[in-house]
Design an enzyme around this catalytic site. Structure first.
Site, PDB file in Angstrom:
ATOM      1  N   ASP A 168       0.865  -1.182   0.000  1.00 45.48           N
ATOM      2  CA  ASP A 168       0.000   0.000   0.000  1.00 45.48           C
ATOM      3  C   ASP A 168       0.904   1.236   0.000  1.00 45.48           C
ATOM      4  O   ASP A 168       1.521   1.563   1.017  1.00 45.48           O
ATOM      5  CB  ASP A 168      -0.908   0.018   1.235  1.00 45.48           C
ATOM      6  N   LYS A 231      -6.988   3.341  -3.446  1.00 47.87           N
ATOM      7  CA  LYS A 231      -7.426   3.332  -2.049  1.00 47.87           C
ATOM      8  C   LYS A 231      -7.639   4.764  -1.586  1.00 47.87           C
ATOM      9  O   LYS A 231      -6.885   5.659  -1.956  1.00 47.87           O
ATOM     10  CB  LYS A 231      -6.345   2.631  -1.208  1.00 47.87           C
ATOM     11  N   LYS A 267     -10.346   0.150  -2.513  1.00 46.78           N
ATOM     12  CA  LYS A 267     -10.221  -0.043  -1.066  1.00 46.78           C
ATOM     13  C   LYS A 267     -10.556   1.246  -0.327  1.00 46.78           C
ATOM     14  O   LYS A 267      -9.754   2.173  -0.301  1.00 46.78           O
ATOM     15  CB  LYS A 267      -8.805  -0.492  -0.708  1.00 46.78           C
TER      16      LYS A 267
END
Length: 331
Positions: A168, A231, A267
């Site tokens: 991430d 995300k 996400k």
């Protein structure tokens, strides 16, 4: 919904084995600059979701079990220890009490991944050995993304070497705020290359991007540069995942898929702590992108406390009684 057997087969694979990976494309600035966002219309659409979509009884239990499989169970605290990560990984393996899963016919249910800082990757990999649950590492100077660029790239490489299957990363917000799309594209492309076989989730930190139009354009640029997921947030900003931001990002994903044929995951992260919130997000994904995006290779929740409330709701479904929330700690 899938059967328990189907679900078990699905979660025993790494997510990246289920869908052709987004290879990215050349930066198309014309496409990026065409992206706009009508805030009032987006907010009206988002406001209808919580009250308009409702699932009850056995259907709600099934949706909540699906939500569990999409959780990136997360600990990103300064006082994380190997023991805390081991407990979190045990919860990832057994997210709901065994008797409740048996009553639901959902034995073998696990979360989507465990997300930790780099220093805890090896401990998490060891604790999850044999489970089929991937480890995700936050990287690139998380959460601000302001460390020297070569160190951000090196951090990715070290986490992959330590066993992280997902990375991430955080983008440089200044590239978005100044409209320097070439710089954002080059940065994201370098991060993607450093990840190698590990999948990369691009954290946009949407609460710091100023406008929904910026969110739409940043989403497209990161996908063009090869992001496997986009995300919302690090969870450290003052504003994290929201439904309007989610709608903008999800529609960018849909547009990218229609143009290229490649599916990119989504996400939402930060502030999603209630079971009812997970149902709203699942409904949004189903309406905007369809059932294919309801699997954990294309949808994740970034959460630390969501699992506890879902377990509490499932216990109520099975027993008819609510237990105290403290009985459902996530780690």
């Amino acid at each position: 919904m899938q059967t328990a057997t189907d679900k078990q087969t699905e979660t025993m694979q790494l997510p990246q084995t289920l869908e052709p990976r987004n290879p990215g494309m050349d930066l198309d600035l014309d496409w990026v600059m065409r992206a706009t966002a009508n805030r009032s219309a987006i907010e009206r659409r988002a406001a209808t979701l919580p009250g308009r979509r409702s699932v009850k009884k056995v259907h709600q239990a099934a949706w909540l079990c699906r939500a569990i499989t999409c959780i990136d169970l997360t600990t990103l605290a300064g006082d994380d220890t190997v023991g805390r990560v081991a407990r979190l990984c045990a919860k990832a393996r057994q997210p709901v009490r065994a008797d409740l899963l048996e009553a639901l016919g959902m034995e073998g249910l696990t979360v989507g991944a465990v997300c930790v800082y780099h220093d805890m990757v090896e401990a998490a990999v060891q604790a999850l050995n044999g489970s089929g649950i991937p480890v995700a590492a936050v990287s690139t100077g998380f959460p601000a993304g302001l460390s020297p660029f070569h160190l951000r790239v090196a951090e990715i490489e070290e986490s992959v070497k330590a066993g992280a299957a997902e990375i991430d990363i955080v983008i440089s917000r200044r590239h978005v705020l100044t409209g320097n799309w070439d710089a954002l594209y080059d940065e994201m492309k370098t991060f993607r290359a450093a990840c190698g076989e590990a999948h990369v989730k691009a954290i946009l930190a949407t609460g710091e991007l100023g406008t929904l139009q910026n969110v739409a354009r940043a989403s497209l640029v990161c996908m063009m540069a090869g992001a496997d997921f986009i995300k919302t947030s690090t969870g450290k900003e003052s504003v994290n995942a929201t439904l309007p931001v989610s709608l903008v990002m999800i529609r960018a994903i849909r547009e990218y898929f229609e143009e290229t044929g490649y599916r990119v995951g989504y996400k939402p992260a930060g502030g999603i702590s209630k079971a009812k919130d997970s149902l709203v997000y699942l409904s949004l994904m189903k309406e905007e992108l369809g059932d294919r995006w309801l699997r954990n290779d294309l949808f994740r929740f970034g959460a630390s406390s969501l699992l506890g409330d879902i377990e509490r709701q499932l216990e109520h479904h099975v027993t008819g009684a609510y237990s105290a929330s403290w009985r459902h700690a996530s780690g």
